[in-house]
Write an enzyme that holds these catalytic residues in place. Structure first.
Site, mmCIF file in Angstrom:
data_model
loop_
_atom_site.group_PDB
_atom_site.id
_atom_site.type_symbol
_atom_site.label_atom_id
_atom_site.label_comp_id
_atom_site.label_asym_id
_atom_site.label_seq_id
_atom_site.Cartn_x
_atom_site.Cartn_y
_atom_site.Cartn_z
ATOM 1 N N HIS A 427 0.813 -1.210 0.000
ATOM 2 C CA HIS A 427 0.000 0.000 0.000
ATOM 3 C C HIS A 427 0.852 1.268 0.000
ATOM 4 C CE1 HIS A 427 -2.159 3.296 2.084
ATOM 5 N NE2 HIS A 427 -3.110 2.951 1.240
ATOM 6 N N ARG A 517 31.291 -3.600 -15.038
ATOM 7 C CA ARG A 517 32.333 -4.214 -14.218
ATOM 8 C C ARG A 517 31.742 -5.301 -13.317
ATOM 9 N NH1 ARG A 517 32.704 1.359 -13.889
ATOM 10 N NH2 ARG A 517 34.605 2.309 -14.743
ATOM 11 N N ARG A 585 33.153 -6.737 -18.544
ATOM 12 C CA ARG A 585 34.560 -7.078 -18.296
ATOM 13 C C ARG A 585 34.638 -8.164 -17.235
ATOM 14 N NH1 ARG A 585 38.134 -2.343 -15.941
ATOM 15 N NH2 ARG A 585 37.177 -3.063 -13.991
ATOM 16 N N GLU A 687 44.910 -1.551 -22.619
ATOM 17 C CA GLU A 687 45.320 -0.689 -21.507
ATOM 18 C C GLU A 687 46.800 -0.835 -21.160
ATOM 19 O OE1 GLU A 687 42.831 -1.911 -18.241
ATOM 20 O OE2 GLU A 687 43.002 -4.017 -18.790
ATOM 21 N N GLY A 708 41.249 1.274 -22.291
ATOM 22 C CA GLY A 708 41.133 1.685 -20.896
ATOM 23 C C GLY A 708 42.107 2.818 -20.638
ATOM 24 N N SER A 709 41.602 4.044 -20.715
ATOM 25 C CA SER A 709 42.515 5.201 -20.699
ATOM 26 C C SER A 709 43.214 5.371 -19.354
ATOM 27 C CB SER A 709 41.756 6.481 -21.072
ATOM 28 O OG SER A 709 40.701 6.724 -20.165
ATOM 29 N N ASN A 710 42.608 4.877 -18.263
ATOM 30 C CA ASN A 710 43.259 5.049 -16.955
ATOM 31 C C ASN A 710 44.573 4.279 -16.874
ATOM 32 O OD1 ASN A 710 41.026 6.550 -16.279
ATOM 33 N ND2 ASN A 710 40.062 4.940 -15.075
ATOM 34 N N ASP A 711 44.521 2.968 -17.128
ATOM 35 C CA ASP A 711 45.736 2.166 -17.052
ATOM 36 C C ASP A 711 46.697 2.493 -18.188
ATOM 37 O OD1 ASP A 711 45.689 0.705 -14.710
ATOM 38 O OD2 ASP A 711 44.443 -0.892 -15.540
ATOM 39 N N CYS A 758 36.615 3.250 -22.875
ATOM 40 C CA CYS A 758 35.721 3.182 -21.717
ATOM 41 C C CYS A 758 36.361 3.752 -20.455
ATOM 42 C CB CYS A 758 35.290 1.736 -21.463
ATOM 43 S SG CYS A 758 36.647 0.594 -21.163
#
Length: 803
Positions: A427, A517, A585, A687, A708-711, A758
């Site tokens: 409800h 992820r 991934r 990466e 994977g631009s970070n790594d 990504c």
């Protein structure tokens, strides 16, 4: 079976067009009984006492003018006045009684029902207002229902009380709020054979996600016993989501399930008691089980889709439905006992997207199931008894054990609602949706932890979990007009980890998921190291073993817990964006992160630099984790092959060498995940510099590449991305990084492979997104809150380039 009478009609004589005569509930039951029983949907038989009978009651007693005078000048915001006038109006109808000629017809119809089902048969006596269950107003729960009614005396009493319930406080208030005249709305009554769900289970189905409006799922709730407890929010029910498109194709797509506590159930009253129903405790063993089987879940979903298709064809447009179901404990059969149009999400504008974002966080005091997708803040007001409702002030946060329809005049004044009990079809949930305010239901201990006057923020904008935060927190709302959007040539995809956000995020214009992820699902829903589930004998700490047992609950094979939870999380995301591609991934925890999972310390080595250590692809074929990777593969296979979600693409992270790529692809093959079979694609995270330099060779083993631009930035510049000292040196826009990215894109093009990115860079830096478009990348995957801003930037660049 026909009655040929003035005031009663059998279900088989009724269609959906008979609402003015028999009300929404009875019209729907008649429609389904006539049209859907030959499609194997079981509807209990019964008859309607028409609205003409209601008017006959008032006219025979001469009380219509007295009723009108009683409600003249009513202010529904004055709770005390509403209560007093409502009680007086109900007593007027009760005292009017049921005329003899009407009662003879009701008795005759009941006798015929007893001929079909047995002497003194048990029936449900249900109110059905002539303005009820309409496409734009539900009126659900405004009038009374009586269950397990036997014999003439009880039947007459129940009918009398149903007629009077047209003037419950909540019904009076609802009519005023929705612009209905009290004396143009009549009341019909449905008398139908009871389904013995007191010996089994019952619940509610929606053919749409109740919170996001996502249309491709059937949402089923259920608990033991009669259905009133689920509707009233007295129990926390089991919940199931079934994906419509692949169910139609013959798959078994139960993409999500959540076990409720189901601590009480409503059963029949004792034979020597005047009490028709009563609540009893559910045995502990039954609470730990789901109240229906997977086969029954899928059967109910098929029933619901058949009903939705029927009503949609009838109306010439898509009509999501709100359905009540019951399982007969004597025969094991599943019945549909009600269906009405869903009246909240289906009426929302589809061309405007409104998203709430919490700008600052704080400690969470209580958590429950979120209702709606909004945020609200205010002062807590705990209501422990209905007598205290007049003390409630507009704009406060209403906190209670549960709510009933009598609370509705106050509920509409609340900024948000929090209850201890109830699921998403209770409800409190239904009313808060109709009112457009956030609610957290099933919070269990809200009335204990929240105190009058506390400042809190109710956050229902982050998926299934509704959180109540300490203090008044800032938030903002983003509104997007979808009519004005142009499509980009570059695919704009999203990064997403939390399955609970998937349905809502799918409403943002997108081309799929570029990065989902597994780590979030494992951390949030599984929490146990997979190897500890496979080899519990290696876990030496009794407390850790106890925690594993607590988390895995009903699963005899602990590894099945990992597979099922992981599959459900991935399936929810994959279904939300179906048929668009969803790139998932495989796990990429570092060894220290794996060690922090329950039982993880027994299976992980301590590394001095986990960032560059035993992670990603190197784990999948190594004896220390091979069995864990097999569970991941089993879950992915379940999503694709059992649930039919073949839009799932798998991605391998941190694959250092060509030889490693071969080993991983072979390991997947051993686990029945074969590239090309059933359309399976496998991508590689790009990466590591070696991925770029050897992209032609890697192309022989993968179907696409996601940068994977970070790594890649970390390893190109030799900068630890977690270092505060070197934070200013970590920049994806550095020329060396951009050159690496360019080489990766061109290498993918050269080999006719998909190229995407990504990482965080395009979400943070619009100029980096522009660079990617100029390089000709196939897709850019962004954080959801960046999608619209970056999409507009991409569109501008494409227009300048003439694309």
């Amino acid at each position: 079976m026909t009655l040929n009478s003035k005031y009663t009609r059998w279900f088989e004589e009724i269609t959906i067009d008979d609402v003015p005569s028999v009300g929404g509930k009875n019209a729907s039951l008649g429609e389904m009984y006539r049209e859907l029983t030959d499609k194997e949907i079981k509807i209990p038989n019964g008859f309607a006492i028409t609205a003409d009978a209601y008017w006959h009651v008032l006219e025979s007693a001469g009380v219509l003018e007295e009723l009108k005078a009683t409600l003249e000048g009513l202010d529904i915001d004055d709770i005390t006045d509403l209560s007093q006038r409502g009680k007086k109006a109900r007593n007027i109808v009760l005292d009017a009684g049921i005329p003899d000629d009407l009662w003879e017809e009701i008795k005759d119809a009941y006798d015929k029902l007893c001929e079909q089902y047995g002497e003194d048969t048990d029936v449900a006596v249900r109110s059905s207002a002539t303005a009820e269950d309409l496409p734009n107003a539900s009126f659900a729960g405004q009038q009374e229902t009586y269950l397990n009614v036997h014999g003439y005396h009880s039947l007459k009493d129940a009918c009398n009380r149903c007629f009077a319930s047209l003037f419950t406080d909540r019904a009076i208030s609802y009519r005023v709020n929705n612009g209905f005249d009290h004396f143009t709305v009549g009341l019909s009554i449905g008398v139908m054979k009871m389904v013995r769900s007191d010996l089994a289970s019952s619940g509610v189905i929606f053919t749409i996600d109740t919170e996001s409006g996502f249309e491709n799922v059937v949402f089923i709730t259920g608990a033991y016993g009669l259905g009133e407890n689920v509707v009233q929010g007295l129990v926390n029910p089991d919940e199931f989501y079934v994906f419509k498109p692949t169910l139609k194709e013959g798959y078994r797509p139960i993409i999500k399930r959540k076990r409720g506590s189901k601590d009480i159930k409503m059963i029949y009253g004792r034979g020597d008691s005047r009490v028709l129903t009563r609540n009893v405790d559910v045995p502990e063993a039954d609470r730990k089980r789901y109240c229906i089987t997977d086969d029954e879940v899928l059967q109910l979903a098929k029933f619901a889709m058949t009903i939705e298709d029927h009503y949609s064809k009838k109306r010439g447009k898509h009509v999501p439905m709100d359905v009540e179901w019951a399982k007969d404990g004597e025969t094991g059969e599943l019945f549909i006992v009600q269906a009405r149009p869903e009246t909240v999400q289906s009426l929302k504008r589809k061309d405007v997207l409104e998203t709430y974002y919490l700008d600052k966080s704080s400690d969470v005091i209580v958590t429950g199931r979120s209702v709606g997708s909004k945020i609200a803040s205010g002062k807590v007001h705990v209501i422990s008894d209905v007598a205290l409702l007049p003390d409630f002030k507009a704009g406060e946060i209403l906190v209670a054990d549960t709510t009933t329809p009598d609370w509705e005049p106050v509920m509409k004044q609340a900024a948000a609602i929090i209850t201890n009990k109830g699921g998403r079809t209770c409800h409190a949930a239904i009313v808060s949706r109709e009112l457009g305010i956030p609610a957290v239901v099933g919070a269990e201990d809200a009335t204990e932890k929240l105190r009058d006057g506390m400042d809190v923020t109710v956050n229902c904008a982050e998926g299934d979990a509704g959180n109540v935060h300490e203090g008044i927190l800032p938030f903002h709302i983003e509104t997007v007009d979808l009519k004005e959007l142009e499509k980009t040539n570059t695919e704009i995809m999203m990064n997403l980890g939390n399955p609970e956000e998937a349905f809502a995020m799918s409403m943002i214009p997108n081309d799929g998921i570029g990065l989902a992820r597994l780590e979030f699902i494992i951390n949030s829903y599984i929490k146990v190291h997979p190897m500890a589930l496979i080899h519990p004998e290696k876990v030496k700490d009794p407390e850790v073993l106890e925690e594993i047992d607590k988390l895995t609950g009903r699963y005899e094979n602990k590894a099945d817990f990992f597979v099922e939870k992981l599959a459900q999380g991935v399936a929810t995301i994959t279904a939300a964006f179906h048929p668009k591609p969803v790139v998932v991934r495989m796990s990429d925890f570092k060894s220290n992160e794996y060690a922090s999972l329950v039982g993880g310390e027994y299976f992980e080595i301590e590394e001095s630099n986990p960032m560059l250590g035993f992670r990603g692809a190197s784990r999948y074929y190594d004896e220390r984790y091979r069995e864990g990777f097999a569970l991941e593969c089993k879950a992915m296979k379940k999503v694709r092959d059992e649930m039919g979600l073949t839009n799932l693409i798998l991605m391998i992270p941190f694959c250092r060498r060509i030889e490693e790529a071969k080993k991983v692809i072979e390991e997947m093959k051993k686990n029945e995940l074969v590239r090309g079979e059933n359309g399976l694609k496998v991508y590689m995270m790009t990466e590591i510099p070696s991925n770029v330099l050897l992209i032609d060779e890697f192309s022989k083993h993968f179907d696409g590449f996601s940068i994977g631009s970070n790594d890649l930035t970390q390893l190109t510049l030799g900068v630890d991305r977690d270092s505060e000292i070197l934070a200013t040196s970590f920049d994806e826009r550095d020329e060396a990084v951009k050159r690496m990215v360019s080489m990766a894109i061109q290498g993918a093009k050269r080999n006719n492979k998909h190229s995407g990115l990504c990482g965080q860079a395009p979400s943070d830096f619009p100029e980096f997104a522009e660079f990617l478009v100029k390089e000709g990348i196939d897709s850019i995957s962004l954080n959801p809150d960046s999608v619209m801003k970056i999409a507009l930037k991409v569109l501008q660049v494409e227009k300048r380039m003439g694309r």
